[in-house]
Scaffold this motif. Structure first.
Motif, PDB file in Angstrom:
ATOM      1  N   GLU A  47       8.585 -28.865 -40.555  1.00 39.01           N
ATOM      2  CA  GLU A  47       9.426 -27.893 -41.102  1.00 39.01           C
ATOM      3  C   GLU A  47       9.953 -28.092 -42.655  1.00 39.01           C
TER       4      GLU A  47
ATOM      5  N   THR B 241       9.575 -26.197 -45.908  1.00 42.26           N
ATOM      6  CA  THR B 241      10.789 -25.884 -46.832  1.00 42.26           C
ATOM      7  C   THR B 241      10.725 -26.101 -48.010  1.00 42.26           C
TER       8      THR B 241
ATOM      9  N   SER C 278      19.967 -22.372 -49.703  1.00 39.87           N
ATOM     10  CA  SER C 278      19.602 -22.189 -48.308  1.00 39.87           C
ATOM     11  C   SER C 278      18.376 -22.867 -47.896  1.00 39.87           C
TER      12      SER C 278
ATOM     13  N   GLU D 136      19.462 -26.753 -48.086  1.00 39.21           N
ATOM     14  CA  GLU D 136      20.462 -26.985 -46.935  1.00 39.21           C
ATOM     15  C   GLU D 136      19.858 -27.287 -45.576  1.00 39.21           C
ATOM     16  N   LYS D 137      18.645 -26.376 -45.559  1.00 35.97           N
ATOM     17  CA  LYS D 137      17.907 -26.488 -44.220  1.00 35.97           C
ATOM     18  C   LYS D 137      17.092 -27.568 -44.059  1.00 35.97           C
TER      19      LYS D 137
ATOM     20  N   SER E  66      19.508 -30.555 -43.369  1.00 38.19           N
ATOM     21  CA  SER E  66      19.778 -30.534 -42.004  1.00 38.19           C
ATOM     22  C   SER E  66      18.626 -31.002 -41.310  1.00 38.19           C
TER      23      SER E  66
END
Length: 121
Positions: free
Chosen positions: A35, A39, A74, A77-78, A81
């Motif tokens: 992921e 991203t 966004s 930030e993803k 995280s």
């Protein structure tokens, strides 16, 4: 297996549980790492998009047009995280590996101790 004491059988069971937990952790870690790559790739692609171009983003089950800056923020930030989750999983993985090695050594020692001839003291 009946010649093995219940204590050793229990330790072997615990060893198998720890091994399964480690596999689950590694699987989750791999998924998060994929992921992160996806991203970061999306971020790179957005760098090539001119300002003011129509950019759409999934918001739940709906796609909405959003400003480029908000989509990039966004995505960043993803990724951050997900990287924190990966670090947490790495810590868990190390703890499980240590526990696994400890249990493995205990089982090995118990099995080798049980296989000694009675006169070997």
């Amino acid at each position: 297996m009946s010649a093995i004491s219940p204590k050793i059988q229990n330790q072997i069971g615990m060893l198998q549980q720890v091994q399964q937990q480690m596999q689950t952790i590694m699987s989750q870690k791999t998924q998060y790492e994929m992921e992160i790559r996806e991203t970061r790739r999306a971020e790179e692609e957005l760098n090539d998009v001119p300002e003011g171009a129509a950019i759409f983003m999934n918001v739940g089950t709906v796609m909405m047009q959003k400003p480029k800056e908000k989509v990039v923020a966004s995505l960043q930030e993803k990724a951050e995280s997900l990287e924190l989750r990966v670090k947490s999983l790495e810590k868990q993985e190390k703890m499980m590996q240590s526990k696994f090695e400890q249990l493995q050594a205990q089982v090995k020692q118990a099995l080798e101790g049980g296989n000694r001839p009675p006169n070997a003291a």
